[in-house]
Write an enzyme that holds these catalytic residues in place. Structure first.
Site, PDB file in Angstrom:
ATOM      1  N   HIS A 247     -18.572   1.483   6.793  1.00  0.00           N
ATOM      2  CA  HIS A 247     -17.139   1.196   6.784  1.00  0.00           C
ATOM      3  C   HIS A 247     -17.279   2.213   7.587  1.00  0.00           C
ATOM      4  O   HIS A 247     -17.078   3.982   6.810  1.00  0.00           O
ATOM      5  CB  HIS A 247     -16.705   1.362   5.568  1.00  0.00           C
ATOM      6  CG  HIS A 247     -14.971   1.529   5.532  1.00  0.00           C
ATOM      7  ND1 HIS A 247     -13.930   0.367   5.548  1.00  0.00           N
ATOM      8  CD2 HIS A 247     -14.182   2.391   6.214  1.00  0.00           C
ATOM      9  CE1 HIS A 247     -13.199   0.412   5.890  1.00  0.00           C
ATOM     10  NE2 HIS A 247     -12.793   1.723   6.057  1.00  0.00           N
ATOM     11  N   LEU A 248     -16.873   2.412   9.044  1.00  0.00           N
ATOM     12  CA  LEU A 248     -16.959   3.563   9.124  1.00  0.00           C
ATOM     13  C   LEU A 248     -15.330   4.014  10.400  1.00  0.00           C
ATOM     14  O   LEU A 248     -14.866   2.506  11.444  1.00  0.00           O
ATOM     15  CB  LEU A 248     -17.686   3.893  10.542  1.00  0.00           C
ATOM     16  CG  LEU A 248     -18.714   3.333  10.178  1.00  0.00           C
ATOM     17  CD1 LEU A 248     -20.443   3.410  11.155  1.00  0.00           C
ATOM     18  CD2 LEU A 248     -20.135   4.779   9.022  1.00  0.00           C
TER      19      LEU A 248
ATOM     20  N   ARG B 240     -11.960  14.895   7.330  1.00  0.00           N
ATOM     21  CA  ARG B 240     -13.289  15.407   6.176  1.00  0.00           C
ATOM     22  C   ARG B 240     -14.131  15.814   7.231  1.00  0.00           C
ATOM     23  O   ARG B 240     -15.114  14.665   7.213  1.00  0.00           O
ATOM     24  CB  ARG B 240     -12.752  14.028   5.703  1.00  0.00           C
ATOM     25  CG  ARG B 240     -11.815  14.094   4.579  1.00  0.00           C
ATOM     26  CD  ARG B 240     -11.396  12.574   3.734  1.00  0.00           C
ATOM     27  NE  ARG B 240     -10.698  11.964   3.984  1.00  0.00           N
ATOM     28  CZ  ARG B 240     -11.133  10.556   3.931  1.00  0.00           C
ATOM     29  NH1 ARG B 240     -11.484  10.086   2.938  1.00  0.00           N
ATOM     30  NH2 ARG B 240     -10.019   9.533   4.438  1.00  0.00           N
TER      31      ARG B 240
ATOM     32  N   GLY C  10     -11.517   7.205   7.627  1.00  0.00           N
ATOM     33  CA  GLY C  10     -11.810   7.833   5.797  1.00  0.00           C
ATOM     34  C   GLY C  10     -13.618   6.869   6.176  1.00  0.00           C
ATOM     35  O   GLY C  10     -13.800   5.330   6.928  1.00  0.00           O
TER      36      GLY C  10
ATOM     37  N   ASN D 173       0.722  -1.067   0.120  1.00  0.00           N
ATOM     38  CA  ASN D 173      -0.100  -0.155  -0.278  1.00  0.00           C
ATOM     39  C   ASN D 173       1.135   1.212   0.090  1.00  0.00           C
ATOM     40  O   ASN D 173       1.685   1.571   1.056  1.00  0.00           O
ATOM     41  CB  ASN D 173      -0.758   0.216   1.187  1.00  0.00           C
ATOM     42  CG  ASN D 173      -1.842   1.227   0.763  1.00  0.00           C
ATOM     43  OD1 ASN D 173      -1.846   1.700   0.425  1.00  0.00           O
ATOM     44  ND2 ASN D 173      -2.853   0.947   2.368  1.00  0.00           N
TER      45      ASN D 173
ATOM     46  N   ASN E 169     -15.257  -0.914  17.070  1.00  0.00           N
ATOM     47  CA  ASN E 169     -15.308  -0.586  18.096  1.00  0.00           C
ATOM     48  C   ASN E 169     -16.150   0.336  18.650  1.00  0.00           C
ATOM     49  O   ASN E 169     -16.528   0.173  20.229  1.00  0.00           O
ATOM     50  CB  ASN E 169     -13.591   0.091  18.078  1.00  0.00           C
ATOM     51  CG  ASN E 169     -13.311  -1.711  17.729  1.00  0.00           C
ATOM     52  OD1 ASN E 169     -12.816  -3.064  18.375  1.00  0.00           O
ATOM     53  ND2 ASN E 169     -11.903  -1.158  17.373  1.00  0.00           N
TER      54      ASN E 169
ATOM     55  N   HIS F 169     -13.544   2.236  -0.451  1.00  0.00           N
ATOM     56  CA  HIS F 169     -13.354   1.215   0.112  1.00  0.00           C
ATOM     57  C   HIS F 169     -13.862   0.397  -0.200  1.00  0.00           C
ATOM     58  O   HIS F 169     -14.579  -0.360   0.698  1.00  0.00           O
ATOM     59  CB  HIS F 169     -14.591   1.692   1.223  1.00  0.00           C
ATOM     60  CG  HIS F 169     -13.759   2.857   2.289  1.00  0.00           C
ATOM     61  ND1 HIS F 169     -14.305   3.739   2.870  1.00  0.00           N
ATOM     62  CD2 HIS F 169     -12.252   3.146   2.765  1.00  0.00           C
ATOM     63  CE1 HIS F 169     -13.447   4.615   3.555  1.00  0.00           C
ATOM     64  NE2 HIS F 169     -12.330   4.505   3.851  1.00  0.00           N
TER      65      HIS F 169
ATOM     66  N   ARG G 228      -2.919  -2.113  -3.289  1.00  0.00           N
ATOM     67  CA  ARG G 228      -3.549  -1.681  -3.160  1.00  0.00           C
ATOM     68  C   ARG G 228      -3.491   0.497  -3.611  1.00  0.00           C
ATOM     69  O   ARG G 228      -3.298   0.550  -4.013  1.00  0.00           O
ATOM     70  CB  ARG G 228      -3.940  -1.145  -1.817  1.00  0.00           C
ATOM     71  CG  ARG G 228      -5.258  -0.009  -1.821  1.00  0.00           C
ATOM     72  CD  ARG G 228      -5.298   0.786  -0.514  1.00  0.00           C
ATOM     73  NE  ARG G 228      -6.519   1.237  -0.168  1.00  0.00           N
ATOM     74  CZ  ARG G 228      -6.542   2.405   0.705  1.00  0.00           C
ATOM     75  NH1 ARG G 228      -5.127   2.783   1.277  1.00  0.00           N
ATOM     76  NH2 ARG G 228      -7.809   2.994   0.793  1.00  0.00           N
TER      77      ARG G 228
ATOM     78  N   GLU H 121      -9.267  -5.744   4.736  1.00  0.00           N
ATOM     79  CA  GLU H 121      -8.718  -4.734   3.643  1.00  0.00           C
ATOM     80  C   GLU H 121      -7.614  -5.951   2.483  1.00  0.00           C
ATOM     81  O   GLU H 121      -7.287  -6.316   1.355  1.00  0.00           O
ATOM     82  CB  GLU H 121      -8.664  -3.713   3.232  1.00  0.00           C
ATOM     83  CG  GLU H 121     -10.329  -3.069   3.118  1.00  0.00           C
ATOM     84  CD  GLU H 121      -9.715  -1.465   3.686  1.00  0.00           C
ATOM     85  OE1 GLU H 121      -9.639  -1.572   4.826  1.00  0.00           O
ATOM     86  OE2 GLU H 121     -10.192  -0.765   2.525  1.00  0.00           O
TER      87      GLU H 121
HETATM   88  P1  AMP Z   1      -9.926   2.868  10.939  1.00  0.00           P
HETATM   89  O1  AMP Z   1      -9.438   4.450   9.994  1.00  0.00           O
HETATM   90  O2  AMP Z   1     -10.416   2.072  10.582  1.00  0.00           O
HETATM   91  O3  AMP Z   1      -8.465   2.932  11.916  1.00  0.00           O
HETATM   92  O4  AMP Z   1     -10.329   4.015  11.883  1.00  0.00           O
HETATM   93  C1  AMP Z   1      -9.902   5.362  13.193  1.00  0.00           C
HETATM   94  C2  AMP Z   1     -11.489   5.347  13.924  1.00  0.00           C
HETATM   95  O5  AMP Z   1     -11.926   4.238  14.818  1.00  0.00           O
HETATM   96  C3  AMP Z   1     -10.654   6.474  14.900  1.00  0.00           C
HETATM   97  O6  AMP Z   1     -11.562   7.345  15.362  1.00  0.00           O
HETATM   98  C4  AMP Z   1     -10.908   5.822  16.714  1.00  0.00           C
HETATM   99  O7  AMP Z   1     -10.805   6.464  17.440  1.00  0.00           O
HETATM  100  C5  AMP Z   1     -11.896   4.615  16.394  1.00  0.00           C
HETATM  101  N1  AMP Z   1     -11.868   3.535  17.385  1.00  0.00           N
HETATM  102  C6  AMP Z   1     -12.355   3.287  17.703  1.00  0.00           C
HETATM  103  N2  AMP Z   1     -11.961   2.250  19.538  1.00  0.00           N
HETATM  104  C7  AMP Z   1     -10.945   1.540  18.089  1.00  0.00           C
HETATM  105  C8  AMP Z   1     -10.573   0.789  18.551  1.00  0.00           C
HETATM  106  N3  AMP Z   1     -10.194  -0.377  20.015  1.00  0.00           N
HETATM  107  N4  AMP Z   1      -9.478   0.580  17.684  1.00  0.00           N
HETATM  108  C9  AMP Z   1      -8.719   0.528  16.719  1.00  0.00           C
HETATM  109  N5  AMP Z   1     -10.055   1.872  16.747  1.00  0.00           N
HETATM  110  C10 AMP Z   1     -10.739   2.652  17.229  1.00  0.00           C
END
Ligand code: AMP
Length: 402
Positions: A207-208, A240, A211, A7, A334, A180, A91, A386
């Protein structure tokens, strides 16, 4: 098959070596500050051995040279020679309208990727450098491109067309692409396995993460998705803004005395959770701030929950029904309070979920059903993967080409 997943970003290059026989990660690492000075961190998963160093990395080819050294190192490496790595999967953020599936790299494919440069200049430029870096150090290893946009290529015209003069689509390829895709593809496929069928299924995948994007997946194919021409569109994200009235853009440029680069930067990096809360782009920081009584942090989270709910409702209408809602990525996996905000009030659609199970559900627990037995709509948390999708696509394409 040993597949190296790459990536490449503008100044970074993440890698994971997969053994596709069991889907396990053998080693992974990250090259950072490429073009500035350079650093590598590497981990061999079986032994847990780690290696990090500051090394000169004027470009991605130099970075790939160190990746090769790390992977073949007698102490912290995992292969004797790069010949043991049978394929590389890249990717690629933007495949434009050229790519509706993953592709084996050849001259023609590379030329088409060049045409996507205009759509995502920073990302595409970095990907091409990553590809060139791999070609330099592993010239005989097949390389596969896996596109974030590909899964969304099934959208019908009315879902991907913007209400601007048609000639702009023809001239500049301005349309909704969606991103995504590998994640939406993976979790929606997992969900169809749970539902026991693909045809006739109506799924909303959320997908939260930093991004975020939401997709309507009908019969296993994307009908609509929240991100657009770029990954700036859709719901509120870490930094964003997501969808805003387009007239705000010239208004702000005027008020804040910004040029096009500055406004683009501002909407991508200073808005979303960070801008609304004034605290942080990270959900965990916002939860801590809410506990301390910060109203703006609460507004930032309420806003996302409300927007997700609206997408679920509108996609249920677009698909003519709803069988399942899936939450994935950092927040989706999470952050129970966001899932709760999105789901509360959807009872009229037949959504019923177990609040206790929701509170206790985290990505590390694996696939979890949040819906109750009586719920007409299944609600699931499905951890995304992914990189695994990239590795398996790469394996399938390389095997098929032999
Ligand atoms: P990502 O871009 O998929 O890595 O997601 C990041 C977002 O997930 C951030 O806003 C983090 O605060 C939230 N998040 C909440 N709990 C967790 C966790 N246990 N591990 C990783 N990200 C978390």
């Amino acid at each position: 098959m040993n597949v190296l997943v790459v990536n490449a970003g503008s100044s970074s290059l993440k890698y994971q070596l997969f053994d596709t026989a069991n889907g396990s990660v053998v080693a992974k690492g990250l090259c950072e500050r490429i073009g500035i000075d350079g650093a590598i961190t590497h981990k061999q998963l079986a032994s847990g051995k780690e290696y990090s160093a500051q090394l000169p990395m004027p470009n991605h080819t130099a970075a790939m040279t160190y990746v090769v050294e790390a992977l073949t190192n007698a102490d912290h490496g995992c292969v004797k020679s790069m010949d043991e790595i049978e394929a590389v999967g890249h990717r690629i953020v933007h495949g434009g309208a050229y790519f509706s599936e993953s592709m084996l790299l050849n001259k023609d494919v590379l030329a088409k990727l060049e045409l996507c440069r205009d759509l995502a200049p920073l990302h595409t430029g970095a990907h091409i450098q990553g590809i060139e870096g791999c070609l330099a150090v592993m010239p005989n290893t097949p390389q596969v491109l896996v596109f974030d946009t590909a899964f969304h290529q099934t959208m019908p015209k009315e879902a991907y067309t913007y209400a601007i003069p048609t000639e702009l689509y023809e001239k500049y390829a301005i349309r909704r692409y969606g991103f995504h895709g590998t994640s939406h593809s993976y979790v929606s496929a997992e969900m169809t396995k749970i539902l026991g069928k693909v045809e006739g299924t109506k799924i909303v995948t959320c997908h939260l993460g930093n991004g975020s994007s939401i997709s309507a997946v009908k019969d296993g194919k994307v009908l609509d998705t929240s991100m657009g021409f770029t990954p700036l569109a859709g719901v509120e994200m870490g930094t964003r803004c997501g969808d805003i009235d387009p007239a705000i853009v010239p208004f702000l440029m005027d008020k804040l005395n910004m040029n096009t680069t500055q406004i683009n930067d501002y909407l991508n990096k200073k808005c979303g959770f960070l801008g609304v809360s004034g605290v942080s782009s990270d959900c965990r920081d916002l939860e801590a701030a809410i506990a301390a009584g910060n109203e703006n942090a609460k507004l930032a989270m309420d806003l996302l929950g409300y927007q997700i709910k609206k997408y679920i409702g509108s996609y249920a209408a677009a698909m003519g029904g709803l069988d399942a809602i899936v939450f994935t990525a950092g927040i989706g996996e999470n952050t129970a309070s966001i899932r709760k905000r999105a789901l509360d009030g959807l009872e009229f659609l037949g959504v019923e979920y177990d609040a206790d199970v929701n509170e206790k559900t985290f990505g590390r627990n694996g696939v979890t059903e949040l819906s109750t037995k009586n719920s007409k709509v299944k609600v699931y948390m499905i951890p995304t993967n992914e990189e695994l999708v990239i590795a398996s696509d790469t394996e399938a394409i390389v095997k098929a080409s032999k």
